[in-house]
Design a protein around this motif. Structure first.
Motif, PDB file in Angstrom:
ATOM      1  N   SER A  20     -12.351  -4.333   9.089  1.00 15.92           N
ATOM      2  CA  SER A  20     -13.318  -3.492   8.377  1.00 15.92           C
ATOM      3  C   SER A  20     -13.000  -3.404   6.886  1.00 15.92           C
ATOM      4  N   PRO A  21     -13.797  -4.061   6.037  1.00 15.66           N
ATOM      5  CA  PRO A  21     -13.577  -3.941   4.594  1.00 15.66           C
ATOM      6  C   PRO A  21     -13.662  -2.495   4.109  1.00 15.66           C
ATOM      7  N   LEU A  22     -14.543  -1.692   4.719  1.00 17.00           N
ATOM      8  CA  LEU A  22     -14.654  -0.293   4.313  1.00 17.00           C
ATOM      9  C   LEU A  22     -13.380   0.470   4.644  1.00 17.00           C
ATOM     10  N   ALA A  23     -12.780   0.176   5.778  1.00 16.49           N
ATOM     11  CA  ALA A  23     -11.536   0.859   6.157  1.00 16.49           C
ATOM     12  C   ALA A  23     -10.419   0.530   5.174  1.00 16.49           C
ATOM     13  N   LEU A  25     -10.668  -0.543   2.100  1.00 16.29           N
ATOM     14  CA  LEU A  25     -10.986   0.010   0.782  1.00 16.29           C
ATOM     15  C   LEU A  25     -10.665   1.501   0.739  1.00 16.29           C
ATOM     16  N   ASN A  26     -11.018   2.222   1.819  1.00 12.44           N
ATOM     17  CA  ASN A  26     -10.707   3.652   1.865  1.00 12.44           C
ATOM     18  C   ASN A  26      -9.204   3.895   2.004  1.00 12.44           C
ATOM     19  N   GLY A  27      -8.506   3.014   2.718  1.00  8.54           N
ATOM     20  CA  GLY A  27      -7.053   3.130   2.780  1.00  8.54           C
ATOM     21  C   GLY A  27      -6.440   3.025   1.397  1.00  8.54           C
ATOM     22  N   MET A  28      -6.955   2.088   0.601  1.00  7.29           N
ATOM     23  CA  MET A  28      -6.468   1.927  -0.764  1.00  7.29           C
ATOM     24  C   MET A  28      -6.772   3.172  -1.588  1.00  7.29           C
ATOM     25  N   LEU A  29      -7.957   3.746  -1.403  1.00  4.79           N
ATOM     26  CA  LEU A  29      -8.321   4.972  -2.108  1.00  4.79           C
ATOM     27  C   LEU A  29      -7.347   6.104  -1.763  1.00  4.79           C
ATOM     28  N   LEU A  30      -7.008   6.218  -0.481  1.00  5.66           N
ATOM     29  CA  LEU A  30      -6.118   7.294  -0.024  1.00  5.66           C
ATOM     30  C   LEU A  30      -4.653   7.061  -0.414  1.00  5.66           C
ATOM     31  N   ASP A  31      -4.331   5.853  -0.856  1.00  8.94           N
ATOM     32  CA  ASP A  31      -2.940   5.484  -1.150  1.00  8.94           C
ATOM     33  C   ASP A  31      -2.485   6.052  -2.495  1.00  8.94           C
ATOM     34  N   PRO A  43      -8.135   5.798   7.479  1.00 10.89           N
ATOM     35  CA  PRO A  43      -9.463   5.345   7.928  1.00 10.89           C
ATOM     36  C   PRO A  43      -9.611   5.334   9.451  1.00 10.89           C
ATOM     37  N   TYR A  44      -8.550   4.972  10.161  1.00  9.00           N
ATOM     38  CA  TYR A  44      -8.598   4.986  11.629  1.00  9.00           C
ATOM     39  C   TYR A  44      -8.755   6.419  12.140  1.00  9.00           C
ATOM     40  N   THR A  45      -8.012   7.339  11.538  1.00  9.31           N
ATOM     41  CA  THR A  45      -8.108   8.748  11.926  1.00  9.31           C
ATOM     42  C   THR A  45      -9.514   9.272  11.669  1.00  9.31           C
ATOM     43  N   ILE A  46     -10.081   8.916  10.513  1.00  7.24           N
ATOM     44  CA  ILE A  46     -11.447   9.343  10.190  1.00  7.24           C
ATOM     45  C   ILE A  46     -12.430   8.777  11.222  1.00  7.24           C
ATOM     46  N   GLN A  90     -16.151  10.424   0.147  1.00  6.39           N
ATOM     47  CA  GLN A  90     -17.616  10.499   0.157  1.00  6.39           C
ATOM     48  C   GLN A  90     -18.222   9.944  -1.133  1.00  6.39           C
ATOM     49  N   GLN A  91     -17.574  10.192  -2.272  1.00  7.95           N
ATOM     50  CA  GLN A  91     -18.074   9.641  -3.540  1.00  7.95           C
ATOM     51  C   GLN A  91     -18.034   8.113  -3.507  1.00  7.95           C
ATOM     52  N   LEU A  92     -16.937   7.565  -2.998  1.00  5.33           N
ATOM     53  CA  LEU A  92     -16.811   6.116  -2.902  1.00  5.33           C
ATOM     54  C   LEU A  92     -17.897   5.554  -1.975  1.00  5.33           C
ATOM     55  N   CYS A  93     -18.086   6.179  -0.831  1.00  2.00           N
ATOM     56  CA  CYS A  93     -19.100   5.699   0.116  1.00  2.00           C
ATOM     57  C   CYS A  93     -20.502   5.810  -0.467  1.00  2.00           C
ATOM     58  N   GLN A  94     -20.787   6.885  -1.198  1.00  5.63           N
ATOM     59  CA  GLN A  94     -22.110   7.028  -1.822  1.00  5.63           C
ATOM     60  C   GLN A  94     -22.323   5.925  -2.856  1.00  5.63           C
ATOM     61  N   TYR A  95     -21.299   5.620  -3.632  1.00  5.94           N
ATOM     62  CA  TYR A  95     -21.382   4.537  -4.618  1.00  5.94           C
ATOM     63  C   TYR A  95     -21.667   3.202  -3.919  1.00  5.94           C
ATOM     64  N   LEU A  96     -20.983   2.965  -2.812  1.00  9.25           N
ATOM     65  CA  LEU A  96     -21.194   1.724  -2.060  1.00  9.25           C
ATOM     66  C   LEU A  96     -22.617   1.633  -1.527  1.00  9.25           C
TER      67      LEU A  96
END
Length: 195
Positions: A20-23, A25-31, A43-46, A90-96
């Motif tokens: 999952s590219p989204l997973a 990408l979000n992992g990198m955001l959370l890092d 991302p897996y927990t989400i 959520q901001q990242l996902c809205q941008y995507l």
């Protein structure tokens, strides 16, 4: 073919990151400000808490912000700062959704150069210069996304055989090398401040 990712050091979470590219990408955001494995298992927990086996940018972007923050705050929390990170996710996902119709791989699918991809990554909410370069290196080293000049655009993170970041982690041994590098950088920074 999907790569085999080992960033979360947890089989189920790494399997999601691998497909999952989204997973990822979000992992990198959370890092940030948490151990890397904690960030990349987020991302897996989400996904689990959303009751799905994958992440969908449109679903996350449209989720009630307070309810989404509560999902990230549940024990164990997805991040040390679950409320603020829920907003960032959520901001990242809205941008995507707005820029790429929710298709994360569209960020890199048609780029011709590493500089172009770096510019697209830096435009993502929550991605500064360093995070964008690390993610560019991760894409090149582990996902086979290699537009012309990608290593140069990723800077030191793109160097072959380096152990500087998440881009270089392929298992427990390389994780230990990256940790050792980061500890050395912290010691050097402290020594510079004292001098």
């Amino acid at each position: 073919m999907s790569p085999t990712i080992h960033l979360a050091q947890q089989p189920e979470a790494d399997e999601l990151l691998s497909r999952s590219p989204l997973a990822v990408l979000n992992g990198m955001l959370l890092d940030q400000q948490v151990p890397m494995e904690w960030a990349f298992s987020g991302p897996y927990t989400i996904a689990q808490r959303l009751g799905t086996d994958d992440l969908d940018a449109a679903q996350i972007a449209a989720y009630d912000p307070d309810a989404f923050a509560e999902l990230l705050k549940q024990k164990p929390a997805v991040h040390r700062y679950p409320g603020s990170m829920a907003k960032r996710v959520q901001q990242l996902c809205q941008y995507l959704v707005d820029e790429y119709d929710g298709d994360v791989s569209a960020i890199w699918r048609d780029v011709e150069t590493g500089e172009e991809l770096l510019a697209r990554l830096k435009a993502l909410p929550g991605f500064g210069e360093q995070k964008a370069k690390i993610f560019l290196a991760l894409l090149g080293k582990q996902f086979g996304v290699r537009p012309k000049g990608w290593r140069e655009a990723a800077g030191a993170y793109g160097e072959q055989g380096s152990y500087r970041s998440a881009a270089d982690i392929t298992g427990p041994e390389s994780l230990a090398k990256v940790r050792a590098y980061k500890q050395e950088m912290k010691r050097a920074t402290k020594a510079d401040k004292k001098a």
